[in-house]
Design an enzyme around this catalytic site. Sequence first.
Site, PDB file in Angstrom:
ATOM      1  N   THR A  15      37.121  46.761  34.851  1.00 20.34           N
ATOM      2  CA  THR A  15      37.126  45.360  34.220  1.00 20.34           C
ATOM      3  C   THR A  15      36.176  44.918  33.001  1.00 20.34           C
ATOM      4  O   THR A  15      35.146  45.293  33.071  1.00 20.34           O
ATOM      5  CB  THR A  15      36.937  44.386  35.332  1.00 20.34           C
ATOM      6  OG1 THR A  15      37.710  44.962  36.764  1.00 20.34           O
ATOM      7  CG2 THR A  15      37.059  43.100  35.257  1.00 20.34           C
ATOM      8  N   ASP A  74      33.646  51.610  33.732  1.00 19.57           N
ATOM      9  CA  ASP A  74      34.313  50.642  34.702  1.00 19.57           C
ATOM     10  C   ASP A  74      35.744  50.190  34.330  1.00 19.57           C
ATOM     11  O   ASP A  74      35.991  50.316  32.846  1.00 19.57           O
ATOM     12  CB  ASP A  74      33.467  49.316  34.535  1.00 19.57           C
ATOM     13  CG  ASP A  74      32.173  49.476  35.430  1.00 19.57           C
ATOM     14  OD1 ASP A  74      32.116  50.476  36.056  1.00 19.57           O
ATOM     15  OD2 ASP A  74      31.526  48.568  35.338  1.00 19.57           O
TER      16      ASP A  74
END
Length: 1180
Positions: free
Chosen positions: A462, A460
């Site tokens: 974030t 990912d």
Amino acid sequence: MANNTADHPPGNSVTEVDHDGDFGCTTMQLRELMELRSGEAVNKIAECYGDVQGICRRLKTSPIEGLSGNPADLEKRHTSFGKNFIPPKKPKTFLQLVWEALQDVTLIILEVAAIISLGLSFYHPQGEGNDNCGQAAGGVEDEGEAQAGWIEGAAILFSVIIVVLVTAFNDWSKEKQFRGLQSRIEQEQKFTVIRKGQVIQIPVAEIVVGDIAQIKYGDLLPADGILIQGNDLKIDESSLTGESDHVRKSLEKDPMLLSGTHVMEGSGRMLVTAVGLNSQTGIIFTLLGAGSEDEEKKVKKAKTQDGIALEIQPLKSEEGAESEEKEEKEEKEKKKVNVTKKEKSVLQSKLTRLAVQIGKAGLIMSAVTVIILILYFVIDTFGVQGREWTAECTPIYIQYFVKFFIIGVTVLVVAVPEGLPLAVTISLAYSVKKMMKDNNLVRHLDACETMGNATAICSDKTGTLTMNRMTVVQAFIGDTHYKSVPEPEAINPQILEILVNSISINSAYTTKILPPEKEGGLPRHVGNKTECALLGLVMDLKRDYQPIRDEVPEEKLYKVYTFNSSRKSMSTVLKNTSGPGFRMYSKGASEIVLRKCSHILDASGQQRIFKAKDRDEMVQKVIEPMACDGLRTICVAMRDFTTEPDWENEAEILNDLTCICVVGIEDPVRPEVPEAISKCQRAGITVRMVTGDNINTARAIATKCGILLPGEDFLCMEGKDFNQQIRNDKGEVEQERLDKVWPKLRVLARSSPTDKHTLVKGIIDSTVGETRQVVAVTGDGTNDGPALKKADVGFAMGIAGTDVAKEASDIILTDDNFTSIVKAVMWGRNVYDSISKFLQFQLTVNVVAVIVAFTGACITQDSPLKAVQMLWVNLIMDTLASLALATEPPTESLLLRRPYGRDKPLISRTMMKNILGHAVYQLIITFTLLFAGEKFFSIDSGRNTPLHSPPSEHYTIIFNVFVMMQLFNEINARKIHGERNVFEGIYRNPIFCCVVLGTFALQIIIVQFGGKPFSCTALTIDQWLWCVFIGVGELLWGQFITAIPTHRLKFLKEAGHGIPKEDIPDEVLTEGADEIDLAEMELRRGQILWFRGLNRIQTQIKVVNAFRSSLYEGLEKPESRSSIHNFMSHPEFVPLSEEEPRVPTIDEGCVEIEQLPSSSRNGGGGEPPDRSLHSQEFCV
């Protein structure tokens, strides 16, 4: 409306708790109520209690303020309604573990042989001194040694006891360690409740009946309850009911919430009505607990029928409730499952296979040894010497046969490397413990080793690659693009008012900005980080969001469309207080929300029409420049309704919006990430970024991180294009199409969880490269569950991750940091290397010991290494060497080579060269000493001594030299890639130094004081120096072997491969089984039941699997899970209708993916359930 709560009564537990009076309803009444569903439950509540508030009054709690938290009140609730805790099954006692260790077939054979030997040594027939019995009786009476005949039998028994105690102690300490780890995982599980009007987090076990719990997207419900207020709440109840559709919850239709179910959308508050054993989960649990004994019997029955050395676990927990016909069917099922189960750990399958092969070889060698010894004796005694078999000589001959049998069994004992599984367990357990310090909380032991083979990481953006501390740095408000946050005076007051209201109300009320913990620190962001950034903007505009929220509490929100991956937006509807109509505030990904905008607020705060060409111009001039700076763009919008629309028609409602502003949110890259990613690339691991963000933002961040390098031909794609390229006209994913895309893909933007799952599955199933890819995935959201489970190793975020993501993962990153993943890779590779080091050492010992025992026995009728000495070599070299070599700490150099891959053999050609090279040296020395040692040392020969003769110096020297060579070879075994300096970093591993010195000290004691039991006699200082000198020769010989180039030795073979695909019979490659654990098939082919290593591997694998299934072995022992949380997260609760496994299919709009809530990668105890056991649909 479903979100409104009834007016709450004045009866508030904070002020009016009547501690003396009993509660207005009993545990049984609440239990019966919780067993009802939907309409029935609503009617029952109305009939018996009036409404939910009535239940609150009876339970003396306030729907708004919650409980008082008064300890006396909580204690009273504990006694009346029980605690939110399910007692774990008692661990096996030490004696039970001893009994299990005694079941080892090889040990049983040794025990029998030793007892026969003991019995015969006390039996003195009349013809004992008779010459007619030939050599057999010769020299027996010397120095009254016949009386010491019992010593060998006793010594063998004693050695067996030591082996058993060591094994039992290892298992016991591992069990203890894993229970400790488990309780730590449990203590970290907290839940949000309201007490005294304050929202606080308490451990799950402290929740009591009457608590008001706040529930939100991603939660795993810890207790049963009734909904008091909900916003767009959808629950996945498949873990209890098996229904894969999400169930919408509302006060009017279905307010019942059950423990162990997952919140898939929305938020709300519930009144806790049943905890622990009284909750729906607890009731099932109690039922299962009752049936567990039958199940254990069934396991044993299956075991004896199948005659296989590996245990067969019950297929499903419902077995206890099934009828007899079902049982027969399941017996067949079980046998099928045993073959088609998925292989999880690469190392485990290679090791099991290797152990089987070694076991076969050992078995053959030991059988041949016994046959040759007996034949030689019979031919020599009755043929050459021409003696008769007489009655009085029988016991003496039998003693000889027993002695031969013991030698044969000893060869087998030495041949099987039972230290191997021990080394694996020690290495994994040691790594897991150390990985905790590196912020990796390992939930499934084998994940740590699989990580060493990782070839791809899908991360990912974030929070993993970035700091997850978001701030608004640019804004487009009232036709002006501000490059930094504007002053409040610069914005039209009307727009400012709408903007502040929209942000304050249209965000989760659990999201807050709190003052810093230390003076001068940064404010603390609690809750969703994007919402925190927007609230930060409100504060930068010198306004406060809290008074607005106080004015519009959650109960007044008319309808909430919570954020989810398909909407990519969140909207909240309020009823106008001044007149009729409604106002809706929305926020979400800018390009998605702008597409739904038909108006925009201009500089004066008036709405003007916003056409498609205006939108394109805005994307070019505002959104793309923001995204290219690596900013995340969010659009805030609103809409007014004059009349009430159909709230269920989302497409109509989320349309015709008015854009208020677009903001650019910065989330800076973590400073240590670029370095970590370059380490991964050097180590042969491809890092891909999978994010829901705009493609320009994603590209900017990927470039900063080093995922995209200038001048490289890599792909950046959006989810939409990705799907177009990999799906055919029917919308089905085609592997060939996917294979064209993934090798170059580095960034997948605007991706849904389905895209992530498709990508991971595609990479894993791909046959493009020489080896199958091993994929690690990071995830934090509920919908990441399928991808986390599909991946070889799933990493969940410890801080930002939801309960569902954590349950589906193998490792939890306690600091959410990408660099921790790199540490996990280092530890994984280190485990692999530790096992290889141990193998190199162990196999050298085995090869030499077996050949020496075999040849010596055949030529001199007696093994130069006695049974007890062999057991000592075995115990010390196995157990202690596994401890010494399995605890080497990792070094950065591990990241300088490429991953081994699934098909790379455990024993490389370099290792094979070392094993054979050292074996040659040791055999030459041993045989020279055996046949010419007495001349060299000027001592009596120890060959051809009669039964029960005293130990000779000759054989003692052979034994001592053998052990010395092993000790120094242990130092050589520290390096397996042909390095010259075997002492490098030795001081960093104190365990290794202690083991080597400790073994040396024990050897001195055994030789000097071991006497008859160890068949040793004390040596002189000169003899000792020669023994050590020959041992040191191992180190010099090691340098010589290293100098020989491996590639010149064409005859060297590798060993310990995984099983190649072509060797697998077609019927095994059934649909739905991606990979098969073929070690078991190998077992079936060989039907090798009775060698010790495999049995020991079983014990160790049991422990590994126990940990893998969140510690305990599936539902074979259901009482073992110590909290509802854990218990319900297991996939064993498959309703009977769902019994047949389904294979996930992917069609156009929906992708069926596996059941989320399963912390147990492998169900338990070694039988991974089919991953598609119950699927779940996400429609995108």
